[in-house]
Scaffold this motif. Structure first.
Motif, PDB file in Angstrom:
ATOM      1  N   LYS A 199      -3.981  -0.101 -12.088  1.00 61.36           N
ATOM      2  CA  LYS A 199      -4.604   0.517 -13.261  1.00 61.36           C
ATOM      3  C   LYS A 199      -5.848   1.312 -12.886  1.00 61.36           C
ATOM      4  O   LYS A 199      -6.003   2.477 -13.275  1.00 61.36           O
ATOM      5  CB  LYS A 199      -4.953  -0.558 -14.285  1.00 61.36           C
ATOM      6  N   GLU A 200      -6.738   0.696 -12.092  1.00 64.05           N
ATOM      7  CA  GLU A 200      -7.997   1.350 -11.723  1.00 64.05           C
ATOM      8  C   GLU A 200      -7.754   2.609 -10.905  1.00 64.05           C
ATOM      9  O   GLU A 200      -8.378   3.657 -11.129  1.00 64.05           O
ATOM     10  CB  GLU A 200      -8.866   0.368 -10.933  1.00 64.05           C
ATOM     11  N   GLN A 201      -6.830   2.524  -9.931  1.00 63.83           N
ATOM     12  CA  GLN A 201      -6.547   3.684  -9.081  1.00 63.83           C
ATOM     13  C   GLN A 201      -5.897   4.803  -9.881  1.00 63.83           C
ATOM     14  O   GLN A 201      -6.240   5.981  -9.716  1.00 63.83           O
ATOM     15  CB  GLN A 201      -5.652   3.268  -7.914  1.00 63.83           C
ATOM     16  N   GLN A 202      -4.966   4.450 -10.769  1.00 63.48           N
ATOM     17  CA  GLN A 202      -4.288   5.454 -11.602  1.00 63.48           C
ATOM     18  C   GLN A 202      -5.284   6.183 -12.491  1.00 63.48           C
ATOM     19  O   GLN A 202      -5.266   7.414 -12.591  1.00 63.48           O
ATOM     20  CB  GLN A 202      -3.232   4.772 -12.485  1.00 63.48           C
ATOM     21  N   GLU A 203      -6.180   5.426 -13.115  1.00 62.63           N
ATOM     22  CA  GLU A 203      -7.151   6.033 -14.029  1.00 62.63           C
ATOM     23  C   GLU A 203      -8.085   6.999 -13.294  1.00 62.63           C
ATOM     24  O   GLU A 203      -8.349   8.107 -13.773  1.00 62.63           O
ATOM     25  CB  GLU A 203      -7.965   4.942 -14.726  1.00 62.63           C
ATOM     26  N   MET A 220       0.829  -1.208   0.000  1.00 57.56           N
ATOM     27  CA  MET A 220       0.000   0.000   0.000  1.00 57.56           C
ATOM     28  C   MET A 220       0.868   1.265   0.000  1.00 57.56           C
ATOM     29  O   MET A 220       0.532   2.262  -0.646  1.00 57.56           O
ATOM     30  CB  MET A 220      -0.939  -0.002   1.207  1.00 57.56           C
ATOM     31  N   ILE A 221       1.993   1.217   0.719  1.00 61.13           N
ATOM     32  CA  ILE A 221       2.894   2.375   0.728  1.00 61.13           C
ATOM     33  C   ILE A 221       3.492   2.586  -0.660  1.00 61.13           C
ATOM     34  O   ILE A 221       3.559   3.718  -1.157  1.00 61.13           O
ATOM     35  CB  ILE A 221       4.002   2.197   1.786  1.00 61.13           C
ATOM     36  N   HIS A 222       3.916   1.495  -1.309  1.00 56.46           N
ATOM     37  CA  HIS A 222       4.452   1.592  -2.674  1.00 56.46           C
ATOM     38  C   HIS A 222       3.397   2.162  -3.615  1.00 56.46           C
ATOM     39  O   HIS A 222       3.682   3.003  -4.474  1.00 56.46           O
ATOM     40  CB  HIS A 222       4.910   0.214  -3.157  1.00 56.46           C
ATOM     41  N   THR A 223       2.157   1.727  -3.438  1.00 56.49           N
ATOM     42  CA  THR A 223       1.046   2.254  -4.242  1.00 56.49           C
ATOM     43  C   THR A 223       0.871   3.746  -4.003  1.00 56.49           C
ATOM     44  O   THR A 223       0.671   4.520  -4.942  1.00 56.49           O
ATOM     45  CB  THR A 223      -0.250   1.506  -3.900  1.00 56.49           C
ATOM     46  N   GLY A 224       0.950   4.158  -2.738  1.00 59.09           N
ATOM     47  CA  GLY A 224       0.836   5.577  -2.410  1.00 59.09           C
ATOM     48  C   GLY A 224       1.924   6.391  -3.078  1.00 59.09           C
ATOM     49  O   GLY A 224       1.665   7.480  -3.611  1.00 59.09           O
ATOM     50  N   ILE A 225       3.149   5.885  -3.064  1.00 58.88           N
ATOM     51  CA  ILE A 225       4.270   6.572  -3.708  1.00 58.88           C
ATOM     52  C   ILE A 225       4.014   6.721  -5.206  1.00 58.88           C
ATOM     53  O   ILE A 225       4.241   7.780  -5.795  1.00 58.88           O
ATOM     54  CB  ILE A 225       5.578   5.800  -3.444  1.00 58.88           C
ATOM     55  N   ASN A 226       3.540   5.657  -5.807  1.00 57.76           N
ATOM     56  CA  ASN A 226       3.251   5.668  -7.244  1.00 57.76           C
ATOM     57  C   ASN A 226       2.156   6.677  -7.590  1.00 57.76           C
ATOM     58  O   ASN A 226       2.261   7.456  -8.543  1.00 57.76           O
ATOM     59  CB  ASN A 226       2.819   4.265  -7.674  1.00 57.76           C
ATOM     60  N   LEU A 227       1.081   6.644  -6.804  1.00 55.33           N
ATOM     61  CA  LEU A 227      -0.051   7.544  -7.053  1.00 55.33           C
ATOM     62  C   LEU A 227       0.321   9.000  -6.767  1.00 55.33           C
ATOM     63  O   LEU A 227      -0.148   9.915  -7.455  1.00 55.33           O
ATOM     64  CB  LEU A 227      -1.254   7.125  -6.204  1.00 55.33           C
ATOM     65  N   LEU A 228       1.138   9.226  -5.747  1.00 57.54           N
ATOM     66  CA  LEU A 228       1.583  10.579  -5.441  1.00 57.54           C
ATOM     67  C   LEU A 228       2.333  11.171  -6.626  1.00 57.54           C
ATOM     68  O   LEU A 228       2.094  12.327  -7.017  1.00 57.54           O
ATOM     69  CB  LEU A 228       2.477  10.578  -4.200  1.00 57.54           C
ATOM     70  N   GLN A 229       3.232  10.390  -7.203  1.00 56.60           N
ATOM     71  CA  GLN A 229       3.991  10.876  -8.365  1.00 56.60           C
ATOM     72  C   GLN A 229       3.061  11.189  -9.537  1.00 56.60           C
ATOM     73  O   GLN A 229       3.253  12.183 -10.247  1.00 56.60           O
ATOM     74  CB  GLN A 229       5.041   9.841  -8.777  1.00 56.60           C
ATOM     75  N   ALA A 230       2.039  10.354  -9.716  1.00 53.29           N
ATOM     76  CA  ALA A 230       1.063  10.601 -10.786  1.00 53.29           C
ATOM     77  C   ALA A 230       0.291  11.889 -10.522  1.00 53.29           C
ATOM     78  O   ALA A 230       0.036  12.678 -11.449  1.00 53.29           O
ATOM     79  CB  ALA A 230       0.102   9.414 -10.885  1.00 53.29           C
ATOM     80  N   ALA A 231      -0.079  12.119  -9.249  1.00 50.37           N
ATOM     81  CA  ALA A 231      -0.828  13.334  -8.892  1.00 50.37           C
ATOM     82  C   ALA A 231       0.032  14.577  -9.095  1.00 50.37           C
ATOM     83  O   ALA A 231      -0.435  15.588  -9.634  1.00 50.37           O
ATOM     84  CB  ALA A 231      -1.310  13.246  -7.448  1.00 50.37           C
ATOM     85  N   LEU A 232       1.284  14.527  -8.666  1.00 52.86           N
ATOM     86  CA  LEU A 232       2.179  15.667  -8.844  1.00 52.86           C
ATOM     87  C   LEU A 232       2.358  15.997 -10.324  1.00 52.86           C
ATOM     88  O   LEU A 232       2.337  17.165 -10.727  1.00 52.86           O
ATOM     89  CB  LEU A 232       3.543  15.368  -8.197  1.00 52.86           C
ATOM     90  N   LYS A 233       2.509  14.958 -11.121  1.00 58.87           N
ATOM     91  CA  LYS A 233       2.660  15.151 -12.561  1.00 58.87           C
ATOM     92  C   LYS A 233       1.382  15.743 -13.156  1.00 58.87           C
ATOM     93  O   LYS A 233       1.435  16.695 -13.955  1.00 58.87           O
ATOM     94  CB  LYS A 233       2.985  13.813 -13.231  1.00 58.87           C
ATOM     95  N   GLY A 234       0.234  15.183 -12.760  1.00 62.26           N
ATOM     96  CA  GLY A 234      -1.042  15.661 -13.289  1.00 62.26           C
ATOM     97  C   GLY A 234      -1.330  17.101 -12.923  1.00 62.26           C
ATOM     98  O   GLY A 234      -1.949  17.837 -13.699  1.00 62.26           O
ATOM     99  N   LEU A 235      -0.875  17.520 -11.736  1.00 59.58           N
ATOM    100  CA  LEU A 235      -1.116  18.891 -11.271  1.00 59.58           C
ATOM    101  C   LEU A 235       0.039  19.835 -11.610  1.00 59.58           C
ATOM    102  O   LEU A 235       0.044  20.985 -11.189  1.00 59.58           O
ATOM    103  CB  LEU A 235      -1.358  18.889  -9.761  1.00 59.58           C
ATOM    104  N   LYS A 236       1.028  19.265 -12.340  1.00 62.65           N
ATOM    105  CA  LYS A 236       2.191  20.048 -12.795  1.00 62.65           C
ATOM    106  C   LYS A 236       2.966  20.664 -11.624  1.00 62.65           C
ATOM    107  O   LYS A 236       3.359  21.839 -11.656  1.00 62.65           O
ATOM    108  CB  LYS A 236       1.745  21.131 -13.784  1.00 62.65           C
ATOM    109  N   LEU A 237       3.163  19.857 -10.585  1.00 62.07           N
ATOM    110  CA  LEU A 237       3.931  20.277  -9.412  1.00 62.07           C
ATOM    111  C   LEU A 237       5.266  19.535  -9.399  1.00 62.07           C
ATOM    112  O   LEU A 237       5.304  18.313  -9.556  1.00 62.07           O
ATOM    113  CB  LEU A 237       3.160  19.981  -8.131  1.00 62.07           C
ATOM    114  N   LYS A 238       6.357  20.282  -9.221  1.00 63.95           N
ATOM    115  CA  LYS A 238       7.689  19.679  -9.225  1.00 63.95           C
ATOM    116  C   LYS A 238       8.455  20.129  -7.984  1.00 63.95           C
ATOM    117  O   LYS A 238       9.224  21.097  -8.039  1.00 63.95           O
ATOM    118  CB  LYS A 238       8.448  20.066 -10.497  1.00 63.95           C
ATOM    119  N   PRO A 239       8.232  19.443  -6.855  1.00 66.89           N
ATOM    120  CA  PRO A 239       8.950  19.843  -5.628  1.00 66.89           C
ATOM    121  C   PRO A 239      10.461  19.680  -5.796  1.00 66.89           C
ATOM    122  O   PRO A 239      10.929  18.668  -6.316  1.00 66.89           O
ATOM    123  CB  PRO A 239       8.388  18.875  -4.572  1.00 66.89           C
ATOM    124  N   GLU A 240      11.201  20.711  -5.363  1.00 67.03           N
ATOM    125  CA  GLU A 240      12.662  20.690  -5.506  1.00 67.03           C
ATOM    126  C   GLU A 240      13.351  20.046  -4.317  1.00 67.03           C
ATOM    127  O   GLU A 240      14.522  19.665  -4.408  1.00 67.03           O
ATOM    128  CB  GLU A 240      13.180  22.115  -5.703  1.00 67.03           C
TER     129      GLU A 240
END
Length: 444
Positions: free
Chosen positions: A399-403, A248-268
Motif C-alpha cells: 500500500k505505502e509503495q503504491q501510494e 521483492m521481484i513480485h513487488t517490482g512487477i506490481n509497481l512496474l504495472q502501476a507506473a506504466l498505467k500511471g504514465l499511460k504507457l502500453k508496451p506491445e
C-alpha cells in the motif's frame, strides 16, 4: 572523538607487523582519503606514504609503489603529486587522489588540470558540495575555462544548487567550441537536466530527500520501490545492503504495472535478453500482463516494447549494443541497479537501487528451521518453479509503495502534459550518474 593520525600510527604499524595488510589499509585510508587534514604536515604525509608502500607490497598490489616513492623524493612537486593522483583515479582510489590533488593545488594554484581533476575525484566520492566550493573560488579558471564551468554546472545540479547551475551553464555554453563534439554533448547534458527541472518546477519543490524526483532529473528513470530502512538515518530510500527475493521481484512487477498505467504507457511487446535472470523476470511479468515474452535479437531489437533485465551490470557486450540506442516506444525495466557505481546506460524503470545486492540466484545468508545460519540460494535451476515462486510471493509494503509511486507518476504526467518524458541525448540511452542532491549512507 576519532583518534588522530599520531594516535593511530602504532595500531597501523602493529597490523603491518602481523601481516594483516587489509586491516592496516582500512585504518590508514581513513587518513589518506579526502580531505587528508591529519596528514598535511610534511612529516605526517611522508609517514603515510611510507606506510602505503609497505601495505601495497604486502598485498602484492604494488603498481603505485614506484610513483609513491618518487613523490616522497619531492613532496612539494605539483606535477609528481598529479601523476600519482591520476594513477590513483585509474585504480578507483578517488579519496586518496583528491587528497593528493588538494596538496598539489597548494603549490600550483588555479591550475586547470589540477583543479578539474580534483573535482572529478570529489564527484566519485559524492562530495559535490565540496566540488562546487572549490570551483567557485577558482575565479580565474571560470573566466576562461569551458570544462571548469561545465563541472560547476554539473556539480551544482548534483548539489541541488539550481541557480548556480544556470549561471555556470550559461558561461559554459558561451565558451564551448562548436567544432568539439565532446563539449557540445556536455552542454546538451546540462541543458537536458535544466529542461527537466523547468518542466517539473510546477509539481516539485526539489527537496534534498526526494529520491524519485532527483533520480528522474539526473538519470531520466523511475525508481519503483523506495527502501523503508534507515529513512531517518540518511538512507533516503536507497539500500546499502539487500538480499533480493521472490517477494521483492513480485513487488517490482506490481509497481512496474502501476507506473506504466500511471504514465499511460502500453508496451506491445515484452523482451528478455539471453540469460536466465532476465528470462525468469520476463516470464513472471508476462504472466501478469497476459503477454508472450520474446527473446531480444538483432532482428527485433528496434521493435517498440519493454525490455526486461535483472541488472544492467550483468548483461553481455552484445546485448549492451542492442539496447544502447534509444528508440521510440522502447523502455527498459531492471529489477536492481547500483547507486554507488556509474554505468554506460540507465534503465527507464528500476525496482530498487543498492550498494550491495545478493540476487536470489546467489548464496544468501538465511536460517534453518533450527535457527542455524546457513548460506543458500533462494532460487534453484528450475525456471518454471522460480516463476511460480515469484507470482505466489507476498508483496513488500504494497500500500505505502503504491501510494508513493502513484503520487510521483501523477506529478510526471501533470508536468509533461503528454510530451516525451524519457528524453535522451542524440538518441542514445542516458548514462547513469552516481551523484545526487539526495545523499545516502554507504559502506566504505
Amino acid at each position: 572523538m576519532p583518534n588522530t593520525f599520531e594516535q593511530t600510527l602504532p595500531a597501523i604499524k602493529d597490523l603491518i607487523l602481523k601481516q594483516e595488510f587489509t586491516d592496516a589499509y582500512r585504518q590508514l585510508n581513513l587518513f589518506l582519503t579526502y580531505p587528508g587534514t591529519e596528514i598535511q604536515a610534511d612529516e605526517d604525509f611522508k609517514t603515510a606514504l611510507e606506510l602505503f608502500i609497505q601495505i601495497a607490497k604486502g598485498l602484492k598490489s604494488d603498481k603505485l609503489v614506484p610513483l609513491v616513492e618518487t613523490v616522497i623524493t619531492d613532496m612539494n612537486s605539483a606535477n609528481l603529486l598529479y601523476d600519482l593522483a591520476y594513477e590513483c583515479y585509474e585504480e578507483s582510489l578517488y579519496g586518496f587522489a583528491a587528497t593528493l590533488l588538494k596538496r598539489a593545488e597548494l603549490f600550483l594554484p588555479q591550475h586547470e588540470r589540477i583543479v578539474t581533476e580534483l573535482v572529478v575525484n570529489l564527484e566519485h566520492i559524492g562530495m559535490n558540495d565540496e566540488a562546487v566550493r572549490i570551483l567557485e573560488k577558482s575565479k580565474e579558471l571560470l573566466e576562461l575555462s569551458f570544462f571548469s564551468n561545465y563541472l560547476l554546472a554539473f556539480n551544482s545540479i548534483l548539489s541541488g544548487n539550481i541557480e548556480m547551475a544556470r549561471t555556470a551553464y550559461k558561461k559554459a555554453d558561451e565558451l564551448h567550441d562548436v567544432n568539439n563534439p565532446d563539449q557540445l554533448a556536455m552542454v546538451k547534458r546540462i541543458k537536458l537536466f535544466l529542461d527537466r527541472i523547468d518542466t517539473l518546477a510546477s509539481v516539485s519543490k526539489f527537496e534534498n530527500t526526494d529520491l524519485r524526483m532527483w533520480n528522474f532529473i539526473i538519470n531520466g528513470s523511475v525508481i519503483l520501490y523506495r527502501s523503508p530502512h534507515g529513512l531517518k538515518d540518511g538512507m533516503n530510500g536507497r539500500f546499502a545492503f539487500v538480499q533480493d527475493s521472490a517477494s521483492m521481484i513480485h513487488t517490482g512487477i506490481n509497481l512496474l504495472q502501476a507506473a506504466l498505467k500511471g504514465l499511460k504507457l502500453k508496451p506491445e511487446h515484452l523482451f528478455y535478453i539471453n540469460n536466465a535472470k532476465s528470462e525468469t523476470l520476463a516470464k513472471a511479468l508476462a504472466t501478469e500482463m497476459k503477454m508472450e515474452p520474446e527473446l531480444l535479437t538483432e532482428a527485433n531489437k528496434e521493435t517498440p516494447g519493454l525490455i526486461v533485465v535483472y541488472d544492467l551490470r550483468e548483461i553481455t557486450e552484445e546485448d549492451y549494443k542492442r539496447i544502447g540506442p534509444k528508440r521510440e516506444g522502447q523502455y527498459i525495466w531492471a529489477q536492481a541497479s547500483s547507486w554507488t557505481e556509474e554505468d554506460t546506460y540507465n534503465p527507464d524503470f528500476v525496482t530498487f537501487v543498492y550498494q550491495h545486492n545478493i540476487s536470489p540466484w546467489e548464496e544468501q545468508m538465511t536460517y534453518t528451521k533450527d535457527k542455524e545460519m546457513e548460506k543458500k540460494a533462494a532460487f534453484g535451476t528450475d525456471m518454471k518453479a522460480n516463476v511460480e515462486e515469484i507470482l505466489k510471493a507476498t508483496l513488500e509494503d504494497e500500500k505505502e509503495q503504491q501510494e508513493g509511486l502513484e503520487k510521483f507518476t501523477k506529478k510526471l504526467t501533470e508536468a509533461f502534459k503528454g510530451k516525451e518524458m524519457f528524453s535522451y541525448l542524440n538518441n542514445v540511452r542516458q548514462r547513469k550518474w552516481r551523484g545526487s542532491p539526495v545523499k545516502s549512507s554507504y559502506f566504505i
